[in-house]
Design a protein around this motif. Structure first.
Motif, mmCIF file in Angstrom:
data_model
loop_
_atom_site.group_PDB
_atom_site.id
_atom_site.type_symbol
_atom_site.label_atom_id
_atom_site.label_comp_id
_atom_site.label_asym_id
_atom_site.label_seq_id
_atom_site.Cartn_x
_atom_site.Cartn_y
_atom_site.Cartn_z
ATOM 1 N N LEU A 26 0.821 -1.205 0.000
ATOM 2 C CA LEU A 26 0.000 0.000 0.000
ATOM 3 C C LEU A 26 0.855 1.254 0.000
ATOM 4 O O LEU A 26 0.554 2.236 -0.665
ATOM 5 C CB LEU A 26 -0.919 0.006 1.229
ATOM 6 N N LEU A 27 1.964 1.221 0.732
ATOM 7 C CA LEU A 27 2.812 2.398 0.832
ATOM 8 C C LEU A 27 3.495 2.718 -0.483
ATOM 9 O O LEU A 27 3.895 3.852 -0.728
ATOM 10 C CB LEU A 27 3.872 2.199 1.919
ATOM 11 N N ASN A 28 3.639 1.716 -1.351
ATOM 12 C CA ASN A 28 4.378 1.918 -2.587
ATOM 13 C C ASN A 28 3.498 1.805 -3.821
ATOM 14 O O ASN A 28 3.997 1.771 -4.936
ATOM 15 C CB ASN A 28 5.512 0.888 -2.688
ATOM 16 N N SER A 29 2.177 1.736 -3.651
ATOM 17 C CA SER A 29 1.290 1.563 -4.792
ATOM 18 C C SER A 29 1.144 2.861 -5.552
ATOM 19 O O SER A 29 1.320 3.953 -5.023
ATOM 20 C CB SER A 29 -0.086 1.077 -4.331
ATOM 21 N N SER A 30 0.762 2.742 -6.829
ATOM 22 C CA SER A 30 0.581 3.927 -7.651
ATOM 23 C C SER A 30 -0.624 4.738 -7.220
ATOM 24 O O SER A 30 -0.758 5.904 -7.564
ATOM 25 C CB SER A 30 0.424 3.506 -9.117
ATOM 26 N N LYS A 31 -1.571 4.104 -6.465
ATOM 27 C CA LYS A 31 -2.736 4.836 -5.977
ATOM 28 C C LYS A 31 -2.354 5.834 -4.903
ATOM 29 O O LYS A 31 -3.099 6.739 -4.591
ATOM 30 C CB LYS A 31 -3.770 3.858 -5.411
ATOM 31 N N ASN A 32 -1.201 5.619 -4.280
ATOM 32 C CA ASN A 32 -0.782 6.462 -3.165
ATOM 33 C C ASN A 32 0.540 7.126 -3.513
ATOM 34 O O ASN A 32 1.610 6.604 -3.190
ATOM 35 C CB ASN A 32 -0.633 5.623 -1.891
ATOM 36 N N PRO A 33 0.511 8.276 -4.190
ATOM 37 C CA PRO A 33 1.740 8.896 -4.660
ATOM 38 C C PRO A 33 2.655 9.364 -3.545
ATOM 39 O O PRO A 33 3.843 9.531 -3.760
ATOM 40 C CB PRO A 33 1.243 10.084 -5.501
ATOM 41 N N ARG A 34 2.143 9.586 -2.347
ATOM 42 C CA ARG A 34 2.997 9.993 -1.223
ATOM 43 C C ARG A 34 3.625 8.744 -0.643
ATOM 44 O O ARG A 34 3.019 8.031 0.139
ATOM 45 C CB ARG A 34 2.158 10.696 -0.158
ATOM 46 N N ARG A 35 4.839 8.450 -1.029
ATOM 47 C CA ARG A 35 5.403 7.152 -0.709
ATOM 48 C C ARG A 35 6.368 7.213 0.470
ATOM 49 O O ARG A 35 6.822 8.256 0.886
ATOM 50 C CB ARG A 35 6.120 6.583 -1.938
ATOM 51 N N HIS A 36 6.723 5.996 0.906
ATOM 52 C CA HIS A 36 7.758 5.744 1.907
ATOM 53 C C HIS A 36 7.482 6.542 3.177
ATOM 54 O O HIS A 36 6.361 6.634 3.626
ATOM 55 C CB HIS A 36 9.130 6.046 1.312
ATOM 56 N N GLY A 37 8.551 7.125 3.757
ATOM 57 C CA GLY A 37 8.384 7.788 5.041
ATOM 58 C C GLY A 37 7.439 8.965 4.993
ATOM 59 O O GLY A 37 6.801 9.305 5.969
ATOM 60 N N THR A 38 7.319 9.601 3.837
ATOM 61 C CA THR A 38 6.475 10.790 3.736
ATOM 62 C C THR A 38 5.022 10.478 4.041
ATOM 63 O O THR A 38 4.322 11.250 4.661
ATOM 64 C CB THR A 38 6.576 11.376 2.319
ATOM 65 N N LEU A 39 4.560 9.289 3.599
ATOM 66 C CA LEU A 39 3.157 8.949 3.757
ATOM 67 C C LEU A 39 2.722 8.959 5.212
ATOM 68 O O LEU A 39 1.652 9.411 5.552
ATOM 69 C CB LEU A 39 2.901 7.565 3.142
ATOM 70 N N LEU A 40 3.604 8.457 6.080
ATOM 71 C CA LEU A 40 3.237 8.300 7.469
ATOM 72 C C LEU A 40 3.286 9.603 8.248
ATOM 73 O O LEU A 40 2.901 9.644 9.397
ATOM 74 C CB LEU A 40 4.130 7.247 8.133
ATOM 75 N N GLN A 241 -5.358 -3.111 12.391
ATOM 76 C CA GLN A 241 -4.662 -1.882 12.025
ATOM 77 C C GLN A 241 -3.244 -2.186 11.561
ATOM 78 O O GLN A 241 -2.777 -1.653 10.541
ATOM 79 C CB GLN A 241 -4.629 -0.921 13.208
ATOM 80 N N LYS A 242 -2.543 -3.047 12.293
ATOM 81 C CA LYS A 242 -1.183 -3.413 11.909
ATOM 82 C C LYS A 242 -1.173 -4.188 10.597
ATOM 83 O O LYS A 242 -0.299 -3.999 9.746
ATOM 84 C CB LYS A 242 -0.541 -4.257 13.016
ATOM 85 N N GLU A 243 -2.144 -5.065 10.443
ATOM 86 C CA GLU A 243 -2.161 -5.957 9.296
ATOM 87 C C GLU A 243 -2.496 -5.246 7.993
ATOM 88 O O GLU A 243 -1.930 -5.539 6.950
ATOM 89 C CB GLU A 243 -3.170 -7.079 9.543
ATOM 90 N N PHE A 244 -3.404 -4.270 8.051
ATOM 91 C CA PHE A 244 -3.883 -3.635 6.832
ATOM 92 C C PHE A 244 -3.584 -2.144 6.758
ATOM 93 O O PHE A 244 -4.105 -1.451 5.882
ATOM 94 C CB PHE A 244 -5.391 -3.877 6.688
ATOM 95 N N GLY A 245 -2.761 -1.644 7.664
ATOM 96 C CA GLY A 245 -2.370 -0.239 7.588
ATOM 97 C C GLY A 245 -3.524 0.732 7.752
ATOM 98 O O GLY A 245 -3.574 1.767 7.088
ATOM 99 N N LEU A 246 -4.442 0.425 8.661
ATOM 100 C CA LEU A 246 -5.637 1.246 8.839
ATOM 101 C C LEU A 246 -5.356 2.490 9.675
ATOM 102 O O LEU A 246 -4.448 2.511 10.510
ATOM 103 C CB LEU A 246 -6.740 0.434 9.523
ATOM 104 N N THR A 247 -6.169 3.494 9.457
ATOM 105 C CA THR A 247 -6.176 4.699 10.279
ATOM 106 C C THR A 247 -7.539 4.767 10.960
ATOM 107 O O THR A 247 -8.566 4.564 10.317
ATOM 108 C CB THR A 247 -5.965 5.947 9.410
ATOM 109 N N TYR A 248 -7.536 5.039 12.280
ATOM 110 C CA TYR A 248 -8.788 5.035 13.038
ATOM 111 C C TYR A 248 -9.081 6.393 13.667
ATOM 112 O O TYR A 248 -8.168 7.075 14.167
ATOM 113 C CB TYR A 248 -8.714 4.050 14.214
ATOM 114 N N LEU A 249 -10.367 6.740 13.675
ATOM 115 C CA LEU A 249 -10.902 7.683 14.658
ATOM 116 C C LEU A 249 -11.710 6.820 15.612
ATOM 117 O O LEU A 249 -12.766 6.298 15.236
ATOM 118 C CB LEU A 249 -11.785 8.745 14.004
ATOM 119 N N PHE A 250 -11.217 6.650 16.833
ATOM 120 C CA PHE A 250 -11.855 5.761 17.799
ATOM 121 C C PHE A 250 -12.605 6.607 18.812
ATOM 122 O O PHE A 250 -12.006 7.317 19.622
ATOM 123 C CB PHE A 250 -10.809 4.888 18.496
#
Length: 300
Positions: A26-40, A241-250
Motif C-alpha cells: 500500500l505504501l508503494n502503490s501507484s494509488k498512493n503517490p505519497r510514498r515511503h516515510g512521507t506517507l506516514l 490496524q497493523k495488518e492492513f495499515g488502517l487509520t482510526y478515529l476511535f
C-alpha cells in the motif's frame, strides 16, 4: 460465549487475503503517490472549523432562540496509520463529529479533506468513490445489521454496490473477511440474531473492511459489550490496524479504552475540542480541567 469465534488468524489465513494488499505494498502503490516515510507523516484526514447546528424550529416554522451547537468550530488532523481517540461524556458531540468527517451528515460550516481532497464539496458520484476508503463501525452491533440478510449478504453488500463481481468471487471475499475478524466460515449462512453481541460486532467490522478502506471511524464500537468481549474487540482492531495499515478515529466515553488503543487523544466537551495531544501527555499531564475530571473519574 463466543462459540464461533476463532483465535488469532494464522499465517496461512492472513496470506489468503488476496484483496488486502500488505502495508508495504500500500505504501508503494501507484494509488498512493505519497510514498515511503512521507506517507506516514502526512495528514490523511483534516477537519477545519467544523460546525453542526441543529435548528429545528417549532410547528409554526419559527426558529428557537438558542439553536443547539452539536459540534462547535472543531479543527483536527488524523495522520496516516495512527489512531486518534476521541473521548468525552455522552452527548458532547463525538458521534456527530465522526459522521461529519465521513460526510454522513452535512456540516453547517467548515470543511473536511481526505488525502488532500476536500470532500465537503464533492458531488454524489465522486463522494461515492471516496467512501470506498472511509468506513464506519457502529455502536449497536445488532441494530446496525439488517436482520433479513445472512452474514454473507451483509459483509458483501458493499462490494456488490461498488463492484461488479460474480457470486463465487463475493463468496470468496466473504470467507476471507470471516477469517480476518476471527469467525468461522460457517457463520456466513446464518442471520444476525443467531450471534452474541461480540460476534455481531465482528460481523460489523468485517463489513467495514470489505472495500479495503484506509480510514475507519469506530463509533463507541465496544460500549455495548461486556468488558471481556470488549477487550477482545479492541485487540482485534489493533491487530487489523497493523495488518492492513488502517487509520482510526476511535470514539469512546471510556478513557482507559482510549488510552490503550490511541496514538493521540482529543478530549471533547460541549461540542468543542478542549484538549488534544499525545496519549502519554493527555493521560499523565492533562492541561484542561475537564480532562482532569475524566481521569479522576477513572481513578474513582
Amino acid at each position: 460465549m463466543e462459540i464461533l469465534t476463532r483465535g488469532q488468524p494464522s499465517v496461512s489465513d492472513r496470506r489468503s487475503f488476496s484483496w488486502a494488499a500488505p502495508v508495504a505494498t500500500l505504501l508503494n502503490s501507484s494509488k498512493n503517490p505519497r510514498r515511503h516515510g512521507t506517507l506516514l507523516c502526512m495528514a490523511l484526514v483534516e477537519a477545519e472549523h467544523l460546525t453542526k447546528i441543529y435548528d429545528a424550529g417549532d410547528a409554526l416554522g419559527r426558529s428557537p432562540a438558542n439553536p443547539f451547537r452539536a459540534v462547535d468550530d472543531v479543527s483536527l488532523t488524523i495522520e496516516q496509520g495512527e489512531t486518534l481517540g476521541l473521548v468525552g461524556e455522552s452527548g458532547c458531540g463525538k458521534s456527530t463529529l465522526g459522521r461529519l468527517i465521513l460526510r454522513l451528515i452535512e456540516p453547517t460550516s467548515g470543511i473536511v479533506r481526505f488525502d488532500g481532497t476536500e470532500i465537503t464539496s464533492l458531488g454524489a458520484r465522486a463522494l461515492r468513490e471516496t467512501r470506498r476508503e472511509m468506513q464506519i463501525i457502529f455502536q449497536d452491533p445488532f441494530g446496525s445489521l439488517d436482520p433479513r440478510l445472512t452474514v454473507e449478504e451483509i459483509v458483501t453488500e458493499p462490494l456488490a454496490i461498488h463492484d461488479d463481481l460474480g457470486k463465487p468471487i463475493l463468496r470468496q471475499h466473504a470467507a476471507e473477511l470471516m477469517r480476518a475478524v476471527g469467525l468461522e466460515v460457517t457463520a456466513l449462512s446464518r442471520y444476525p440474531h443467531e450471534f452474541s453481541g461480540g460476534q455481531r460486532q465482528r460481523i460489523g467490522i468485517a463489513r467495514a473492511l470489505a472495500l479495503r478502506p484506509r480510514f475507519i471511524v469506530a463509533d463507541e464500537a465496544v460500549s455495548a459489550l461486556d468488558v471481556s468481549v470488549a477487550a477482545q474487540i479492541v485487540n482485534l482492531l489493533k491487530q487489523l490496524q497493523k495488518e492492513f495499515g488502517l487509520t482510526y478515529l476511535f470514539i469512546s466515553h471510556s478513557m482507559p479504552v482510549v488510552r490503550y488503543l490511541s496514538t493521540r487523544i482529543a478530549v471533547m466537551h460541549q461540542g468543542k475540542i478542549v484538549e488534544i495531544g499525545d496519549t502519554e501527555q493527555i493521560t499523565s499531564a492533562p492541561r484542561h480541567e475537564y480532562t482532569k475530571e475524566l481521569l479522576r473519574a477513572v481513578e474513582e
